[in-house]
Design an enzyme around this catalytic site. Structure first.
Site, PDB file in Angstrom:
ATOM      1  N   LYS A 175      -7.955   6.126 -10.874  1.00  0.00           N
ATOM      2  CA  LYS A 175      -6.689   6.823 -10.624  1.00  0.00           C
ATOM      3  C   LYS A 175      -5.908   7.038 -11.928  1.00  0.00           C
ATOM      4  O   LYS A 175      -5.358   8.119 -12.169  1.00  0.00           O
ATOM      5  CB  LYS A 175      -5.861   6.014  -9.617  1.00  0.00           C
ATOM      6  N   LYS A 243       5.369   5.789 -16.028  1.00  0.00           N
ATOM      7  CA  LYS A 243       4.742   4.482 -15.749  1.00  0.00           C
ATOM      8  C   LYS A 243       3.223   4.625 -15.793  1.00  0.00           C
ATOM      9  O   LYS A 243       2.516   3.834 -16.429  1.00  0.00           O
ATOM     10  CB  LYS A 243       5.211   4.006 -14.358  1.00  0.00           C
TER      11      LYS A 243
HETATM   12  P1  NAD Z   1       8.657   6.066  -4.106  1.00  0.00           P
HETATM   13  O1  NAD Z   1       9.507   5.502  -5.180  1.00  0.00           O
HETATM   14  O2  NAD Z   1       9.065   7.329  -3.428  1.00  0.00           O
HETATM   15  O3  NAD Z   1       8.406   4.959  -2.955  1.00  0.00           O
HETATM   16  C1  NAD Z   1       8.257   3.585  -3.210  1.00  0.00           C
HETATM   17  C2  NAD Z   1       8.866   2.822  -2.041  1.00  0.00           C
HETATM   18  O4  NAD Z   1       8.670   1.418  -2.247  1.00  0.00           O
HETATM   19  C3  NAD Z   1      10.387   3.039  -1.917  1.00  0.00           C
HETATM   20  O5  NAD Z   1      10.710   3.444  -0.605  1.00  0.00           O
HETATM   21  C4  NAD Z   1      10.988   1.670  -2.271  1.00  0.00           C
HETATM   22  O6  NAD Z   1      12.183   1.383  -1.565  1.00  0.00           O
HETATM   23  C5  NAD Z   1       9.851   0.742  -1.849  1.00  0.00           C
HETATM   24  N1  NAD Z   1       9.887  -0.559  -2.515  1.00  0.00           N
HETATM   25  C6  NAD Z   1       9.998  -0.810  -3.833  1.00  0.00           C
HETATM   26  N2  NAD Z   1       9.951  -2.130  -4.068  1.00  0.00           N
HETATM   27  C7  NAD Z   1       9.811  -2.725  -2.865  1.00  0.00           C
HETATM   28  C8  NAD Z   1       9.708  -4.083  -2.436  1.00  0.00           C
HETATM   29  N3  NAD Z   1       9.748  -5.092  -3.315  1.00  0.00           N
HETATM   30  N4  NAD Z   1       9.582  -4.330  -1.109  1.00  0.00           N
HETATM   31  C9  NAD Z   1       9.543  -3.316  -0.216  1.00  0.00           C
HETATM   32  N5  NAD Z   1       9.642  -2.008  -0.562  1.00  0.00           N
HETATM   33  C10 NAD Z   1       9.773  -1.723  -1.872  1.00  0.00           C
HETATM   34  O7  NAD Z   1       7.202   6.231  -4.758  1.00  0.00           O
HETATM   35  P2  NAD Z   1       6.037   7.211  -4.248  1.00  0.00           P
HETATM   36  O8  NAD Z   1       6.217   8.544  -4.909  1.00  0.00           O
HETATM   37  O9  NAD Z   1       5.877   7.096  -2.771  1.00  0.00           O
HETATM   38  O10 NAD Z   1       4.791   6.537  -4.992  1.00  0.00           O
HETATM   39  C11 NAD Z   1       4.224   5.311  -4.518  1.00  0.00           C
HETATM   40  C12 NAD Z   1       2.994   5.022  -5.361  1.00  0.00           C
HETATM   41  O11 NAD Z   1       2.052   6.095  -5.230  1.00  0.00           O
HETATM   42  C13 NAD Z   1       3.289   4.896  -6.875  1.00  0.00           C
HETATM   43  O12 NAD Z   1       2.461   3.913  -7.416  1.00  0.00           O
HETATM   44  C14 NAD Z   1       2.934   6.283  -7.405  1.00  0.00           C
HETATM   45  O13 NAD Z   1       2.582   6.245  -8.772  1.00  0.00           O
HETATM   46  C15 NAD Z   1       1.770   6.653  -6.505  1.00  0.00           C
HETATM   47  N6  NAD Z   1       1.534   8.090  -6.283  1.00  0.00           N
HETATM   48  C16 NAD Z   1       2.575   8.936  -6.067  1.00  0.00           C
HETATM   49  C17 NAD Z   1       2.303  10.297  -5.840  1.00  0.00           C
HETATM   50  C18 NAD Z   1       3.414  11.289  -5.585  1.00  0.00           C
HETATM   51  O14 NAD Z   1       3.147  12.508  -5.629  1.00  0.00           O
HETATM   52  N7  NAD Z   1       4.644  10.850  -5.300  1.00  0.00           N
HETATM   53  C19 NAD Z   1       0.974  10.761  -5.819  1.00  0.00           C
HETATM   54  C20 NAD Z   1      -0.061   9.846  -6.004  1.00  0.00           C
HETATM   55  C21 NAD Z   1       0.236   8.508  -6.229  1.00  0.00           C
END
Ligand code: NAD
Length: 307
Positions: A175, A243
């Site tokens: 990834k 990140k």
């Molecule tokens: P986001 O910030 O929208 O969501 C993360 C969620 O985790 C939030 O709702 C936050 O409140 C929650 N959270 C954080 N710490 C927490 C804890 N200790 N306990 C409980 N909940 C907690 O992020 P996202 O865009 O959904 O991305 C999530 C992951 O997927 C990341 O690692 C990102 O790099 C990866 N990703 C994102 C995308 C994208 O297009 N957004 C695509 C592929 C991969």
């Protein structure tokens, strides 16, 4: 343990990605117990039919499978430290975050004593792929564990693109390499498009020419056009993109391979983050190139000078 016919699935992290992924599991008929620091995100899932876990401890103790979809290594490590000692014997923890092996393996000895299995299974496909249930999923871990949870992956992702890429940690590595190349494509494409348009070629003609050439790419075909519609993809925040770039460069350092291109792309991303903010979209570095050239990459107005 084999999963019974109605296992309880725990889902922690209901953001841009996890919100859609968990919703698809609920819609497919799975029983979900959900948790997030954001109460509104939890409520959206409860409204769809999921159950609310009051704490990570409650969720860990109740579930057969726990899925985490968290921002990155610090959050993954914090959550596994809290839930690890409470996970049920025979259960599976699947981390789908873009993270690193180090954050996931902090409790490996304890998990194996408790007969808890784990997989790393990060995803590609953006929020739109999460919404449509057509993510690409890159799985690291044992085949037998993957087969136990494959039905869940096939709800969240494209069954043809649930790829077993190696042992524990390999999913995270694949990834990070995908994202590194995608961000590099973006920076390179922004540069050649702004130079070409500034030199007088029509944007759409230049884009079509690139697509018809050996320089064509999936990025140019499928992702770049959102810029033409003024969409820099705020569903993936720049703080997460930076990140990922930092983790990718750390990985190169760890394995002793120089990464001069990755390092330069990271600096361009960090410049854009400083300028446009941590919540701006992952494609906002294109705006930097647009500013350097004094134009916007828009079909109708590409020749106009940006204000
Ligand atoms: P986001 O910030 O929208 O969501 C993360 C969620 O985790 C939030 O709702 C936050 O409140 C929650 N959270 C954080 N710490 C927490 C804890 N200790 N306990 C409980 N909940 C907690 O992020 P996202 O865009 O959904 O991305 C999530 C992951 O997927 C990341 O690692 C990102 O790099 C990866 N990703 C994102 C995308 C994208 O297009 N957004 C695509 C592929 C991969």
């Amino acid at each position: 343990m084999t999963l019974n016919s109605t296992p309880l699935i725990g889902f922690i992290g209901l953001g841009h990605m996890g919100g859609h992924m968990s919703a698809n599991l609920v819609r497919a008929g799975h029983r979900l117990l959900v948790h997030d620091l954001n109460a509104e995100a939890v409520q959206r899932l409860v409204d769809l039919g999921a159950e609310r876990a009051e704490s990570i401890a409650e969720l860990a103790a109740a579930c057969d499978v726990v899925i985490t979809m968290l921002p990155g290594p610090p959050q993954v490590e914090a959550v596994i430290r809290e839930m690890g000692p409470l996970l049920r014997p025979g259960s599976v923890w699947v981390d789908m975050s873009t993270s690193t092996p180090a954050a996931a393996r902090v409790l490996d000895d304890l998990l194996s004593e408790r007969d808890v299995s784990r997989l790393d299974a990060p995803v590609s496909g953006m929020a739109k792929g999460a919404a449509s249930g057509m993510l690409q999923i890159f799985v690291g871990g044992e085949t037998a564990v993957l087969e136990r949870v494959r039905p869940l992956f096939e709800v969240m992702g494209d069954p043809e693109r649930v790829l077993h890429v190696g042992g524990l940690g390999a999913g995270y590595t694949v990834k990070l390499m995908i994202n590194q190349l995608w961000f590099s494509h973006l920076v390179a494409a922004a540069e050649v498009l702004t130079v070409g348009v500034k030199a007088g070629v029509d944007l759409e003609v230049l884009h079509r020419s690139l697509l018809a050439s050996p320089a064509a790419s999936s990025f140019l075909a499928n992702d770049l056009p959102s810029i033409f519609a003024d969409d820099y993809d705020e569903s993936f925040a720049m703080k997460l993109a930076c990140k990922d770039l930092g983790l990718s460069i750390d990985l190169g350092r760890d394995v002793g391979v120089p990464t001069p291109i990755s390092a330069h792309v990271e600096q361009i991303y960090r410049t854009a983050l400083a300028k446009y903010g941590p919540d701006s979209g992952e494609m906002i570095p294109v705006r930097l190139a647009e500013e350097y050239a004094g134009l916007l990459l828009r079909p109708a107005e590409a020749q106009e000078t940006a204000a």
